[in-house]
Design an enzyme around this catalytic site. Structure first.
Site, mmCIF file in Angstrom:
data_model
loop_
_atom_site.group_PDB
_atom_site.id
_atom_site.type_symbol
_atom_site.label_atom_id
_atom_site.label_comp_id
_atom_site.label_asym_id
_atom_site.label_seq_id
_atom_site.Cartn_x
_atom_site.Cartn_y
_atom_site.Cartn_z
ATOM 1 N N SER A 108 -4.025 4.283 -7.853
ATOM 2 C CA SER A 108 -5.557 4.540 -9.049
ATOM 3 C C SER A 108 -5.697 3.534 -9.997
ATOM 4 C CB SER A 108 -4.989 6.163 -9.509
ATOM 5 O OG SER A 108 -5.013 7.210 -8.225
HETATM 6 N N1 SAM Z 1 -0.967 8.868 -6.889
HETATM 7 C C1 SAM Z 1 -1.675 7.825 -5.438
HETATM 8 C C2 SAM Z 1 -0.622 6.086 -5.917
HETATM 9 O O1 SAM Z 1 -0.099 6.068 -7.709
HETATM 10 O O2 SAM Z 1 -0.940 5.538 -5.161
HETATM 11 C C3 SAM Z 1 -3.175 8.085 -5.892
HETATM 12 C C4 SAM Z 1 -3.315 9.011 -5.403
HETATM 13 S S1 SAM Z 1 -5.147 8.900 -4.387
HETATM 14 C C5 SAM Z 1 -5.884 8.135 -5.150
HETATM 15 C C6 SAM Z 1 -5.633 10.384 -3.809
HETATM 16 C C7 SAM Z 1 -4.108 10.936 -2.453
HETATM 17 O O3 SAM Z 1 -4.452 12.544 -2.571
HETATM 18 C C8 SAM Z 1 -4.244 10.741 -1.348
HETATM 19 O O4 SAM Z 1 -3.327 9.946 -0.831
HETATM 20 C C9 SAM Z 1 -4.635 11.890 -0.358
HETATM 21 O O5 SAM Z 1 -4.198 11.460 0.727
HETATM 22 C C10 SAM Z 1 -4.208 12.573 -1.426
HETATM 23 N N2 SAM Z 1 -4.587 14.333 -1.328
HETATM 24 C C11 SAM Z 1 -5.587 14.924 -0.807
HETATM 25 N N3 SAM Z 1 -5.727 15.759 -0.994
HETATM 26 C C12 SAM Z 1 -4.226 16.541 -0.810
HETATM 27 C C13 SAM Z 1 -4.281 17.728 -1.199
HETATM 28 N N4 SAM Z 1 -4.383 18.876 -1.200
HETATM 29 N N5 SAM Z 1 -2.717 17.750 -1.390
HETATM 30 C C14 SAM Z 1 -1.825 17.098 -1.205
HETATM 31 N N6 SAM Z 1 -2.204 14.909 -1.154
HETATM 32 C C15 SAM Z 1 -3.931 15.267 -1.356
#
Ligand code: SAM
Length: 218
Positions: free
Chosen positions: A69
């Site tokens: 992000s």
């Molecule tokens: N917080 C992260 C970072 O600091 O790099 C960025 C996150 S990225 C914008 C969103 C993440 O949420 C992705 O890696 C995606 O695979 C994960 N995601 C989506 N749905 C999810 C779920 N139900 N459970 C866990 N992770 C999930």
């Protein structure tokens, strides 16, 4: 930790300081959050090919169609969570691990879930290499929360969805705060939800764009 020359380390510190100034100018004023951003090596949470862009205030690809992000959003969501002085935080969406690394400098325990196994494994390795000892990562569908360790003082969802998953509301402690982007695939609004003894109080904040939350608990 991967060896890198002092020269590179010093350059990153200067660019990190510049990022901190930029976030301050955008309205982030929690000094603890700014300090955490100023001392966390974001260039080690992205692919080497993108390291030179790591201190731009922008989201970057991390593979598997996912992103690390934008630092402003990381800072904003973190300062919203800190308002309730949390000890134990659940993150849904580990991604690169950067958000969890920032949180780990500010709270006692971070539990982070990621649905893509390779990202969860990479983040775990990063935490080990960089010496973050209070972050636990699980490869799972975080829309179900992590009941074994709940309730949580704060929950941060770093992927966007139409609704807040019910299990997350249940695993939020009374007095706790949940922050999540709510909306459709193209854009969302950042919402903050505080659990009181009787209700969940929701405040709608600013427009944001996140990758989608994909899960069964939604
Ligand atoms: N917080 C992260 C970072 O600091 O790099 C960025 C996150 S990225 C914008 C969103 C993440 O949420 C992705 O890696 C995606 O695979 C994960 N995601 C989506 N749905 C999810 C779920 N139900 N459970 C866990 N992770 C999930």
């Amino acid at each position: 930790m991967r060896p890198f020359s002092q020269g590179i380390g010093m350059t990153s510190q200067r660019t990190r300081d510049r990022l901190v100034q930029r976030l301050r100018s955008k309205g982030i004023n929690n000094n603890a959050v700014l300090e955490a951003i100023g001392s966390t090596p974001r260039h080690l949470f992205v692919d080497e090919a993108l390291a030179s862009r790591a201190y731009e205030d922008t989201a970057l690809p991390i593979g598997q169609g996912q992103t690390i992000s934008q630092p402003y959003i990381v800072a904003r969501m973190t300062e919203l969570l800190l308002e309730v002085k949390p000890d134990k935080v659940l993150e849904v969406g580990t991604g690169s691990g950067y958000q969890a690394a920032i949180l780990s400098r500010l709270v006692d325990k971070v539990y982070s879930t990621e649905r893509i196994e390779s990202l969860a494994t990479q983040a775990r390795q990063r935490f080990r290499r960089l010496g973050y000892r209070n972050v636990r990562v699980q490869h799972s569908d975080g829309s179900w929360g992590w009941p074994q360790f709940g309730p949580f003082d704060a929950i941060i969802v770093t992927a966007g969805g139409a609704d807040i998953p019910e299990p997350l509301l249940e695993q939020l402690a009374v007095g706790g705060r949940l922050v999540m982007p709510l909306g459709d695939r193209l854009r969302q609004i950042l919402v903050s939800v505080t659990r009181t003894p009787t209700v969940y109080e929701r405040v709608d904040l600013e427009p944001v764009v996140f990758v989608p939350l994909i899960g069964g608990g939604v």
